[in-house]
Write a protein that holds these residues in place. Structure first.
Motif, PDB file in Angstrom:
ATOM      1  N   ILE A  42      16.619   7.480  12.503  1.00  0.00           N
ATOM      2  CA  ILE A  42      15.455   8.287  12.893  1.00  0.00           C
ATOM      3  C   ILE A  42      15.901   9.640  13.432  1.00  0.00           C
ATOM      4  N   ASP A  43      16.996   9.651  14.171  1.00  0.00           N
ATOM      5  CA  ASP A  43      17.514  10.908  14.722  1.00  0.00           C
ATOM      6  C   ASP A  43      18.017  11.846  13.632  1.00  0.00           C
ATOM      7  N   ASP A  44      18.575  11.294  12.569  1.00  0.00           N
ATOM      8  CA  ASP A  44      19.123  12.114  11.481  1.00  0.00           C
ATOM      9  C   ASP A  44      18.419  11.743  10.173  1.00  0.00           C
ATOM     10  N   PRO A  45      17.376  12.465   9.811  1.00  0.00           N
ATOM     11  CA  PRO A  45      16.584  12.098   8.630  1.00  0.00           C
ATOM     12  C   PRO A  45      17.306  12.298   7.306  1.00  0.00           C
ATOM     13  N   THR A  46      18.530  12.819   7.330  1.00  0.00           N
ATOM     14  CA  THR A  46      19.284  13.032   6.090  1.00  0.00           C
ATOM     15  C   THR A  46      20.301  11.924   5.821  1.00  0.00           C
ATOM     16  N   GLU A  47      20.461  10.998   6.747  1.00  0.00           N
ATOM     17  CA  GLU A  47      21.534  10.008   6.623  1.00  0.00           C
ATOM     18  C   GLU A  47      21.128   8.821   5.744  1.00  0.00           C
ATOM     19  N   ASN A  48      22.002   8.457   4.837  1.00  0.00           N
ATOM     20  CA  ASN A  48      21.859   7.253   4.010  1.00  0.00           C
ATOM     21  C   ASN A  48      20.532   7.209   3.260  1.00  0.00           C
ATOM     22  N   VAL A  65      22.227  -0.488   2.900  1.00  0.00           N
ATOM     23  CA  VAL A  65      23.387  -0.491   3.781  1.00  0.00           C
ATOM     24  C   VAL A  65      23.542  -1.854   4.451  1.00  0.00           C
ATOM     25  N   GLY A  66      24.719  -2.462   4.305  1.00  0.00           N
ATOM     26  CA  GLY A  66      25.046  -3.661   5.066  1.00  0.00           C
ATOM     27  C   GLY A  66      25.541  -3.278   6.448  1.00  0.00           C
ATOM     28  N   GLY A  86       1.671  10.638   1.132  1.00  0.00           N
ATOM     29  CA  GLY A  86       2.726  11.645   1.053  1.00  0.00           C
ATOM     30  C   GLY A  86       3.771  11.515   2.141  1.00  0.00           C
ATOM     31  N   VAL A  87       3.922  10.313   2.700  1.00  0.00           N
ATOM     32  CA  VAL A  87       4.956  10.048   3.709  1.00  0.00           C
ATOM     33  C   VAL A  87       6.195   9.539   2.969  1.00  0.00           C
ATOM     34  N   LYS A  88       7.347  10.136   3.218  1.00  0.00           N
ATOM     35  CA  LYS A  88       8.531   9.864   2.389  1.00  0.00           C
ATOM     36  C   LYS A  88       9.574   8.953   3.032  1.00  0.00           C
ATOM     37  N   ARG A  89       9.750   9.017   4.359  1.00  0.00           N
ATOM     38  CA  ARG A  89      10.912   8.370   4.977  1.00  0.00           C
ATOM     39  C   ARG A  89      10.589   6.944   5.379  1.00  0.00           C
ATOM     40  N   LEU A  90      11.331   5.984   4.792  1.00  0.00           N
ATOM     41  CA  LEU A  90      11.155   4.565   5.072  1.00  0.00           C
ATOM     42  C   LEU A  90      12.476   3.940   5.460  1.00  0.00           C
ATOM     43  N   ILE A  91      12.474   3.235   6.583  1.00  0.00           N
ATOM     44  CA  ILE A  91      13.603   2.405   7.008  1.00  0.00           C
ATOM     45  C   ILE A  91      13.143   0.962   6.888  1.00  0.00           C
ATOM     46  N   TRP A  92      13.820   0.175   6.051  1.00  0.00           N
ATOM     47  CA  TRP A  92      13.361  -1.166   5.683  1.00  0.00           C
ATOM     48  C   TRP A  92      14.418  -2.196   6.059  1.00  0.00           C
ATOM     49  N   ILE A  93      14.049  -3.153   6.912  1.00  0.00           N
ATOM     50  CA  ILE A  93      14.979  -4.216   7.283  1.00  0.00           C
ATOM     51  C   ILE A  93      14.917  -5.338   6.250  1.00  0.00           C
ATOM     52  N   GLU A 115      28.499 -11.603  11.385  1.00  0.00           N
ATOM     53  CA  GLU A 115      27.480 -11.507  12.430  1.00  0.00           C
ATOM     54  C   GLU A 115      27.363 -10.080  12.943  1.00  0.00           C
ATOM     55  N   VAL A 116      26.252  -9.831  13.661  1.00  0.00           N
ATOM     56  CA  VAL A 116      26.013  -8.531  14.284  1.00  0.00           C
ATOM     57  C   VAL A 116      24.922  -8.723  15.330  1.00  0.00           C
ATOM     58  N   SER A 117      24.943  -7.911  16.365  1.00  0.00           N
ATOM     59  CA  SER A 117      23.905  -8.031  17.390  1.00  0.00           C
ATOM     60  C   SER A 117      22.624  -7.316  16.955  1.00  0.00           C
ATOM     61  N   ARG A 118      21.496  -7.863  17.389  1.00  0.00           N
ATOM     62  CA  ARG A 118      20.217  -7.182  17.153  1.00  0.00           C
ATOM     63  C   ARG A 118      20.225  -5.797  17.792  1.00  0.00           C
ATOM     64  N   LYS A 119      20.883  -5.684  18.931  1.00  0.00           N
ATOM     65  CA  LYS A 119      20.959  -4.383  19.606  1.00  0.00           C
ATOM     66  C   LYS A 119      21.692  -3.362  18.744  1.00  0.00           C
ATOM     67  N   SER A 120      22.705  -3.795  18.001  1.00  0.00           N
ATOM     68  CA  SER A 120      23.420  -2.899  17.096  1.00  0.00           C
ATOM     69  C   SER A 120      22.523  -2.420  15.970  1.00  0.00           C
ATOM     70  N   VAL A 121      21.738  -3.343  15.400  1.00  0.00           N
ATOM     71  CA  VAL A 121      20.837  -2.957  14.312  1.00  0.00           C
ATOM     72  C   VAL A 121      19.797  -1.973  14.826  1.00  0.00           C
ATOM     73  N   ALA A 122      19.256  -2.227  16.016  1.00  0.00           N
ATOM     74  CA  ALA A 122      18.283  -1.307  16.599  1.00  0.00           C
ATOM     75  C   ALA A 122      18.896   0.074  16.832  1.00  0.00           C
ATOM     76  N   ALA A 123      20.150   0.108  17.270  1.00  0.00           N
ATOM     77  CA  ALA A 123      20.827   1.385  17.484  1.00  0.00           C
ATOM     78  C   ALA A 123      21.002   2.142  16.176  1.00  0.00           C
ATOM     79  N   PHE A 124      21.283   1.416  15.093  1.00  0.00           N
ATOM     80  CA  PHE A 124      21.416   2.064  13.787  1.00  0.00           C
ATOM     81  C   PHE A 124      20.066   2.597  13.317  1.00  0.00           C
ATOM     82  N   VAL A 125      18.992   1.844  13.548  1.00  0.00           N
ATOM     83  CA  VAL A 125      17.655   2.347  13.225  1.00  0.00           C
ATOM     84  C   VAL A 125      17.389   3.659  13.965  1.00  0.00           C
ATOM     85  N   LYS A 126      17.701   3.687  15.251  1.00  0.00           N
ATOM     86  CA  LYS A 126      17.496   4.910  16.035  1.00  0.00           C
ATOM     87  C   LYS A 126      18.341   6.056  15.487  1.00  0.00           C
ATOM     88  N   ARG A 127      19.549   5.762  15.089  1.00  0.00           N
ATOM     89  CA  ARG A 127      20.433   6.783  14.494  1.00  0.00           C
ATOM     90  C   ARG A 127      19.818   7.372  13.226  1.00  0.00           C
TER      91      ARG A 127
END
Length: 213
Positions: free
Chosen positions: A187-193, A198-199, A94-101, A173-185
């Motif tokens: 997690i902070d906002d469970p309603t986003e996207n 998302v590219g 019953g866990v709903k929220r998934l962030i998938w790389i 291209e994109v930095s790994r640090k940018s992708v990690a920051a988006f992951v954190k974003r």
């Protein structure tokens, strides 16, 4: 307190995200990976470290039980199987929220010369597998966000823009640090996207291939 489990916690993006999440006192963190010894030189704070195989539902159940957010940084030739197992376990628990790389190009969404080059680099044994894995996620009823990064670098910067499924991919291209920051974003906002694919790329990096090639 948001309970987050990172699957594939040894990955480079996952390690960067771990550092950000450890600094957040509102996050309770689990780190799941095949060989826990790979993190012995990493700062893991109070995170619970769980060894396991993401193709085995029993191992995934141990990691995901009690989680609010699953962030999957998985890879390899069994990625489609891993995706199916993650979805199955999350459904059962019953866990709903998934962030998938995932990766760019799984929908043939990369235009022009760069798209042709990307196909040349990734078609054989890579893009089809990652596309099949993403399909497993998309046909689920989970609150997923699939992240499709451009070609990754290790620049110490957070600078990114997003595109949605159905839109042409931007940049190269994109930095790994940018992708990690988006992951954190996310997690902070469970309603986003929610239920979006998302590219993510660094602005103004259009070209026939990434700058370092």
């Amino acid at each position: 307190m948001t309970k987050v489990v990172i699957l594939g916690a040894n990955g480079q993006i996952a390690r960067l995200a771990t550092a950000q999440l450890l600094a957040d006192k509102k996050v309770d963190l689990k780190l799941f990976l095949r060989n826990a010894g790979r993190l012995k030189n990493e700062a893991t704070g109070n995170a619970e470290i769980i060894e396991g195989d993401a193709t085995k539902e029993a191992d995934l159940t141990k990691a995901i039980t009690g989680a609010d957010v699953v962030y999957a940084n998985l890879a390899g030739g069994t990625i489609e199987v891993q995706a199916r197992k993650v979805v199955n376990v999350m459904d059962k628990l019953g866990v709903k929220r998934l962030i998938w790389i995932s990766t760019l190009g799984i929908y043939d969404e990369v235009p022009g010369k760069f798209g042709e080059w990307n196909h040349e680099q990734l078609d054989e044994g890579y893009l089809p597998l990652y596309a099949a894995a993403a399909e497993q996620v998309e046909k689920s009823d989970l609150d997923y966000t699939i992240i499709r990064p451009a070609w990754l670098d290790n620049k110490d910067e957070v600078d990114y823009e997003l595109t949605q499924k159905g839109e042409d991919f931007k940049g190269t291209e994109v930095s790994r640090k940018s992708v990690a920051a988006f992951v954190k974003r996310l997690i902070d906002d469970p309603t986003e996207n929610l239920r979006h694919s998302v590219g993510i790329n660094k602005p103004n990096t259009d070209g026939d291939k990434p700058a370092w090639y």
